[in-house]
Design an enzyme around this catalytic site. Sequence first.
Site, PDB file in Angstrom:
ATOM      1  N   ASN A 153       0.802  -1.213   0.000  1.00 51.61           N
ATOM      2  CA  ASN A 153       0.000   0.000   0.000  1.00 51.61           C
ATOM      3  C   ASN A 153       0.840   1.270   0.000  1.00 51.61           C
ATOM      4  O   ASN A 153       0.378   2.326  -0.424  1.00 51.61           O
ATOM      5  CB  ASN A 153      -0.949   0.017   1.204  1.00 51.61           C
ATOM      6  CG  ASN A 153      -0.258  -0.350   2.502  1.00 51.61           C
ATOM      7  OD1 ASN A 153       0.283  -1.447   2.633  1.00 51.61           O
ATOM      8  ND2 ASN A 153      -0.266   0.544   3.466  1.00 51.61           N
ATOM      9  N   ALA A 202     -14.022  -2.585  -1.199  1.00 53.16           N
ATOM     10  CA  ALA A 202     -14.606  -1.870  -2.342  1.00 53.16           C
ATOM     11  C   ALA A 202     -14.095  -0.440  -2.462  1.00 53.16           C
ATOM     12  O   ALA A 202     -13.941   0.080  -3.571  1.00 53.16           O
ATOM     13  CB  ALA A 202     -16.131  -1.867  -2.227  1.00 53.16           C
ATOM     14  N   HIS A 203     -13.826   0.214  -1.341  1.00 56.09           N
ATOM     15  CA  HIS A 203     -13.486   1.639  -1.402  1.00 56.09           C
ATOM     16  C   HIS A 203     -12.113   1.905  -1.997  1.00 56.09           C
ATOM     17  O   HIS A 203     -11.760   3.058  -2.269  1.00 56.09           O
ATOM     18  CB  HIS A 203     -13.603   2.290  -0.017  1.00 56.09           C
ATOM     19  CG  HIS A 203     -12.486   1.972   0.920  1.00 56.09           C
ATOM     20  ND1 HIS A 203     -11.482   2.857   1.202  1.00 56.09           N
ATOM     21  CD2 HIS A 203     -12.227   0.865   1.661  1.00 56.09           C
ATOM     22  CE1 HIS A 203     -10.637   2.319   2.081  1.00 56.09           C
ATOM     23  NE2 HIS A 203     -11.078   1.113   2.373  1.00 56.09           N
ATOM     24  N   THR A 239     -26.933  -8.636   9.229  1.00 59.44           N
ATOM     25  CA  THR A 239     -27.776  -8.256   8.107  1.00 59.44           C
ATOM     26  C   THR A 239     -26.913  -7.754   6.946  1.00 59.44           C
ATOM     27  O   THR A 239     -25.999  -6.950   7.146  1.00 59.44           O
ATOM     28  CB  THR A 239     -28.758  -7.146   8.525  1.00 59.44           C
ATOM     29  OG1 THR A 239     -29.554  -7.619   9.606  1.00 59.44           O
ATOM     30  CG2 THR A 239     -29.656  -6.735   7.373  1.00 59.44           C
ATOM     31  N   CYS A 326      -4.066   3.884   7.852  1.00 61.46           N
ATOM     32  CA  CYS A 326      -4.377   3.241   9.124  1.00 61.46           C
ATOM     33  C   CYS A 326      -3.318   3.531  10.178  1.00 61.46           C
ATOM     34  O   CYS A 326      -3.488   3.195  11.342  1.00 61.46           O
ATOM     35  CB  CYS A 326      -4.517   1.724   8.931  1.00 61.46           C
ATOM     36  SG  CYS A 326      -5.894   1.280   7.862  1.00 61.46           S
TER      37      CYS A 326
END
Length: 400
Positions: A153, A202-203, A239, A326
């Site tokens: 990264n 996804a981001h 959910t 992070c």
Amino acid sequence: MKVYLDNNATTIVDPHVFAEMEPYFVQRYGNPNSLHLFASETHPALKDAMEKIYAGIHAPKDDSIVITSCATESNNWVLKSIYFEQILTGKKNHIIISEVEHPSVIATAKFIESMGCKVTYLPINHEGIIDPQSVRDTITDKTALVSVMWANNETGAIFPVEEIGDICEEYNVPFHTDAVQAIGKLPVDIQSFNVDYLTFSAHKFHGPKGVGALYIKKGRELTPLLHGGSQMGGYRSGTLNVPGIVGMGKAMEQAVDALDYEMEDIREMRDAFEDELLKIEDTFVVTPREKRTPNTILISFRGIEGESMLWDLNRAGIAASTGSACASEDLEANSVMEAIGAAEDLAHTAIRFSLSRYTTQEELDYTLDMVKKAVERLRGISSTYSYAPEGHESGLDAHH
């Protein structure tokens, strides 16, 4: 002008992705696991999204892709499940990771290490890449998992996952790769090499935040990290994030469609931008271009603290970073710079510029001007830069 060059941290949601997601917030909002009409309205979109996700990484239908909240959750799940199933039971006692994995892997490895697991942290070479032979040299019959990222990264360095996968297959050790920085930047075909677990978010490829996935090869099982329901085949309770899954499916489709542009046009823009940056005296780039993802530059400016450069760039409306988002609140030296053996005066100077398919040449030209001004200002007030020795021993080659 506002310029966003921190795309390895997160990306803008593609407008087509947002349009695909929007109906599932207000119009079709039923819980997919309910039995009424409101629930069934979400099923076609979920099925379509999952098909796009499977197709995006060329996953066979017999294998599993489990939706999670992000790659951090997926990475935690793999390592902690291996601990529960293999380490805690006494079957195995050892895992292997690289020393420059994402914090979600490093921190989890240190956690299970504190619980009695032996962890080998593979070193990187001066190019920021690990040698596959180091995996072979450290793997044993007690190794429960090898976890090595596909692309770094911070540097964009592409790791030899195919060779590592072959070694793991030879020794019958599960192989996990964090592919967060690979999706949308490199061709990802999990049928082309041996991999048991693969994670992504996804981001990182113009999808929404808060949704990711874990690929699990058929025959490899994991103890659920979250218990409480039957969602995702019992693998992950909770959910389903319907808009997020729909968005990730569309983003995956868009990322695959735009891959040639990313690998050719974005690479060309990145290289030209990098050439201009390297004309600045005493600048250093980690990892050769051909061994990097096409959008990433990690560059050091001798005599300038990375945080000081970010301050000047931010005032000019430019978003860049000193490394992993992070760990952005940690002002310690850049971990990759330390790992490659850079001198102390360089370890704090790294700036990461990461482009996307939305980056324009005008933005890069403006950024270059602002970088030059920042370098001139910051070196002008530096108490150390003028004393930097010629022919220094930095572990990196200077570009003038």
